[in-house]
Structure formats: structure tokens, C-alpha cells
Design a protein around this motif. Structure first.
Motif, PDB file in Angstrom:
ATOM      1  N   GLY A 181       0.871  -1.198  -0.018  1.00 22.17           N
ATOM      2  CA  GLY A 181      -0.001   0.040  -0.163  1.00 22.17           C
ATOM      3  C   GLY A 181       0.622   1.291  -0.102  1.00 22.17           C
ATOM      4  O   GLY A 181       0.158   2.251   0.181  1.00 22.17           O
ATOM      5  N   GLY A 182       2.283   1.198  -0.112  1.00 27.74           N
ATOM      6  CA  GLY A 182       2.774   2.307  -0.070  1.00 27.74           C
ATOM      7  C   GLY A 182       2.914   3.086   1.433  1.00 27.74           C
ATOM      8  O   GLY A 182       2.970   4.270   1.344  1.00 27.74           O
ATOM      9  N   ILE A 183       2.640   2.366   2.328  1.00 30.12           N
ATOM     10  CA  ILE A 183       2.520   3.086   3.644  1.00 30.12           C
ATOM     11  C   ILE A 183       3.745   2.404   4.546  1.00 30.12           C
ATOM     12  O   ILE A 183       4.368   1.537   4.215  1.00 30.12           O
ATOM     13  N   CYS A 184       3.680   2.894   5.874  1.00 29.18           N
ATOM     14  CA  CYS A 184       4.444   2.515   6.782  1.00 29.18           C
ATOM     15  C   CYS A 184       3.655   1.849   8.097  1.00 29.18           C
ATOM     16  O   CYS A 184       2.627   2.510   8.197  1.00 29.18           O
ATOM     17  N   THR A 185       4.053   0.861   8.809  1.00 32.05           N
ATOM     18  CA  THR A 185       3.379   0.574   9.954  1.00 32.05           C
ATOM     19  C   THR A 185       4.190   0.456  11.345  1.00 32.05           C
ATOM     20  O   THR A 185       5.172   0.015  11.031  1.00 32.05           O
ATOM     21  N   LEU A 186       3.626   0.992  12.202  1.00 24.97           N
ATOM     22  CA  LEU A 186       4.364   0.858  13.723  1.00 24.97           C
ATOM     23  C   LEU A 186       3.114  -0.092  14.497  1.00 24.97           C
ATOM     24  O   LEU A 186       2.028   0.532  14.658  1.00 24.97           O
ATOM     25  N   ALA A 187       4.042  -1.310  14.831  1.00 32.29           N
ATOM     26  CA  ALA A 187       2.936  -2.053  15.465  1.00 32.29           C
ATOM     27  C   ALA A 187       3.381  -2.368  16.928  1.00 32.29           C
ATOM     28  O   ALA A 187       4.396  -2.968  17.150  1.00 32.29           O
ATOM     29  N   VAL A 188       2.671  -1.867  18.012  1.00 34.79           N
ATOM     30  CA  VAL A 188       3.166  -2.071  19.406  1.00 34.79           C
ATOM     31  C   VAL A 188       2.400  -3.678  19.556  1.00 34.79           C
ATOM     32  O   VAL A 188       1.454  -4.183  19.305  1.00 34.79           O
ATOM     33  N   MET A 189       3.567  -4.394  20.046  1.00 30.19           N
ATOM     34  CA  MET A 189       3.296  -5.843  19.922  1.00 30.19           C
ATOM     35  C   MET A 189       3.811  -6.671  21.343  1.00 30.19           C
ATOM     36  O   MET A 189       4.912  -5.912  21.985  1.00 30.19           O
ATOM     37  N   HIS A 190       3.018  -7.597  21.928  1.00 30.68           N
ATOM     38  CA  HIS A 190       3.652  -8.179  23.308  1.00 30.68           C
ATOM     39  C   HIS A 190       3.954  -9.708  22.610  1.00 30.68           C
ATOM     40  O   HIS A 190       3.924 -10.565  23.482  1.00 30.68           O
ATOM     41  N   GLN A 191       3.983  -9.941  21.256  1.00 36.91           N
ATOM     42  CA  GLN A 191       4.430 -11.329  20.972  1.00 36.91           C
ATOM     43  C   GLN A 191       5.426 -11.377  20.120  1.00 36.91           C
ATOM     44  O   GLN A 191       5.726 -11.141  18.828  1.00 36.91           O
ATOM     45  N   PRO A 192       6.827 -11.459  20.650  1.00 35.28           N
ATOM     46  CA  PRO A 192       8.051 -11.601  19.874  1.00 35.28           C
ATOM     47  C   PRO A 192       8.184 -12.465  18.812  1.00 35.28           C
ATOM     48  O   PRO A 192       8.745 -12.152  17.500  1.00 35.28           O
ATOM     49  N   ASP A 193       7.258 -13.691  19.003  1.00 33.95           N
ATOM     50  CA  ASP A 193       7.390 -14.580  17.608  1.00 33.95           C
ATOM     51  C   ASP A 193       6.787 -14.078  16.467  1.00 33.95           C
ATOM     52  O   ASP A 193       7.257 -14.140  15.272  1.00 33.95           O
ATOM     53  N   LEU A 194       5.757 -13.342  16.654  1.00 27.82           N
ATOM     54  CA  LEU A 194       5.129 -12.593  15.518  1.00 27.82           C
ATOM     55  C   LEU A 194       5.715 -11.387  15.009  1.00 27.82           C
ATOM     56  O   LEU A 194       5.821 -11.152  13.540  1.00 27.82           O
ATOM     57  N   VAL A 195       6.558 -10.959  15.839  1.00 30.75           N
ATOM     58  CA  VAL A 195       7.358  -9.819  15.261  1.00 30.75           C
ATOM     59  C   VAL A 195       8.662 -10.265  14.547  1.00 30.75           C
ATOM     60  O   VAL A 195       8.771  -9.786  13.431  1.00 30.75           O
TER      61      VAL A 195
END
Ligand code: ADP
Ligand code: MG
Length: 256
Positions: free
Chosen positions: A199-213
Motif C-alpha cells: 500500500g505504499g505505507i509504513c506501519t508501527l505495531a506495538v506488540m507483545h508477541q516476539p514470535d509474530l514480530v
């Protein structure tokens, strides 16, 4: 695409929460934000679109040859800035009594309290576009169901479609899969990575799952004591995680 420089936030009681936080995020990149609860991850996301006013620092958004000086914008222009920064939350934040399609449409108004009647003012072209975003996320078939009847995974996909239809350039995702079962969480993160890249965007994702990160983010920011203590590849080691989460210290104090 997004440049954050020396962003600071002081809490009302005078305690510094964010101390000159700096980082960059490139187009198509999804960056995971890790850190203990209360460290200021949500406040950081809110400072980026100025839902919370930072106490210092700069935020620049570059897209299609345009540079937005986010911190320099005045109050009356904030609505225009926020169009570029879509937020998604662990609680999905859809209007329950509106249909999935209506939720996508009202996203463009930048206002969640919009009355149902307003949806009727959208053109057929808008409705087709909103539907195609839902279809691309695999939820076209539930377009006419009320949001409150949808599963968590379906609701988060609708929220992603709303963000895309809004025309955002930055997606701020605050624990986007915290309320989903592990399999759905994985699928939803995969879709978040796909829409970020395509999509020509950037995402910042607050996460608590290191494996998904590790699996879906390109990079990680680790935040501790108000500063960025890790800015690097998403494939972080257990030692990196121990440091970000102060785990060895917690274990040691347990023994003591
Ligand atoms: N509007 C506010 N007024 C006072 N304190 C706040 C406000 N918003 C957040 N805080 C405090 O800032 C700290 C960080 O909060 P937050 O960003 O929500 O943490 P998290 O990293 O868990 O997302 C917490 O101690 C919280 O209580
Ligand atoms: Mg939070």
C-alpha cells in the motif's frame, strides 16, 4: 517515510516518559514496538498524530514528494494530518451498529461519531472502493453485517480496510492482535504486513508477541526507561528481549 526526531513527553506529574526518542521508518516497512507495560508505547503512537501533544521533538512524514511537518501544524490543521495516520487497536474500535462497509466508509470522515444517515451521502464509487478493500482482506462477504456481529479477526480486517480507504500513509497499530486467538493473530499480522508492503505505507505495531514480530516485522524498536534501547533487525535474540523487558533483573530480584 516517517522521521521522528528527539520526541519528548513529560507526564502531568513532571515525570519524563519519552526522552528524545528518534527513529525512522521506511515505505513498506512494518516496525514492531516492544517494551514493558507503562513504558509509553501508546503515548508514543498518540504523539505521532498529535492526539497527545508531545513536549518536544519533530515528526516528518514524506510521501509522493510531499513533506509534512507534523509537529509544526496548528490546531485547525490537525484533522488534515490525522487523515495520514490511521489507528487500529486491540479492541478493534468499530461502530457496532454500523455495517462493516459503513465502518469503512466513515473512516474517511475522520470522525467515529458520525451518524448512520451520513453513509448515504457516499457515492457509488466510494462504496465500490470501500468494498474492494474489504474483498482484498478476504471479508467482502460480511460487508453488510453489523460490526457487532463479527468475530474479532473479521473486525480487525474491517479496521484495516477502513485505514486503507482513509488513504493513510502511516498505520499506527496498538496491540492489533492482543484479543485474537494465536492462529487468527498470525493471519491478521500476515495481512497487516501485506497491506503495509503493497500500500505504499509504513506501519508501527506495538506488540507483545516476539514470535509474530520476528515473523512479520522488518525491524524492531525496543523502548525502556523512556529511550530507544534497541533499533535493529526483527530477528532479535532472547538476550535482546531480556534486556528490553528487564527480565534478568526481575528474576534476580525474585531470588533475592
Ligand atoms: N493522559 C495521561 N495523563 C497522565 N498519565 C498518563 C496519560 N496517558 C498515559 N499516562 C501514563 O503514561 C504511562 C505510559 O502509558 P502508555 O503509553 O499507555 O503505556 P504502554 O507502554 O503500556 O502503552 C503510564 O504510566 C500512564 O499511566
Ligand atoms: Mg499501551
Amino acid at each position: 517515510m516517517l522521521t521522528v526526531s528527539k520526541l519528548s513527553k513529560v507526564l502531568p506529574d513532571g515525570k519524563p516518559l519519552l526522552k528524545e526518542v528518534s527513529f525512522e521508518v521506511g515505505e513498506g516497512e512494518m516496525v514492531g514496538i516492544l517494551g514493558l507495560s507503562g513504558v509509553g508505547k501508546t503515548v508514543l503512537l498518540r504523539c505521532l498524530n498529535r492526539l497527545t501533544e508531545p513536549d518536544g521533538g519533530d515528526v516528518f512524514l514524506k510521501y509522493n514528494g510531499t513533506v509534512l511537518d507534523v509537529a509544526g501544524w496548528r490546531d485547525r490543521e490537525l484533522r488534515e494530518i490525522r487523515r495520514h495516520f490511521a489507528m487500529v487497536f486491540q479492541s478493534f474500535n468499530l461502530v457496532g451498529r454500523l455495517t462493516a462497509l459503513e465502518n469503512v466508509l466513515v473512516g474517511r470522515l475522520g470522525c467515529m461519531s458520525t451518524l448512520k444517515g451520513i453513509v448515504g451521502r457516499f457515492s457509488e464509487e466510494d462504496k465500490d472502493a470501500a468494498l474492494s478493500y474489504l474483498e482484498r482482506l478476504g471479508v467482502g462477504h460480511i460487508a453488510h453485517r453489523r460490526a457487532e456481529t463479527l468475530s474479532g479477526g473479521e473486525q480487525q480486517r474491517v479496521a484495516f480496510a477502513r485505514a486503507r480507504f482513509q488513504g493513510c500513509h502511516v498505520l499506527l497499530a496498538d496491540e492489533p492482535v492482543a484479543n485474537l486467538d494465536p492462529r487468527t493473530a498470525d493471519e491478521v499480522m500476515m495481512q497487516l504486513a501485506e497491506i503495509t508492503e503493497a500500500g505504499g505505507i509504513c506501519t508501527l505495531a506495538v506488540m507483545h508477541q516476539p514470535d509474530l514480530v520476528r515473523k512479520y516485522c522488518q525491524r524492531v524498536l525496543g523502548i525502556k526507561d523512556g529511550v530507544v534501547v534497541y533499533d535493529g533487525k526483527a530477528d532479535l535474540s532472547d538476550e535482546d528481549l531480556d534486556y528490553i523487558y528487564d527480565r534478568k533483573a526481575a528474576d534476580a530480584s525474585k531470588v533475592a
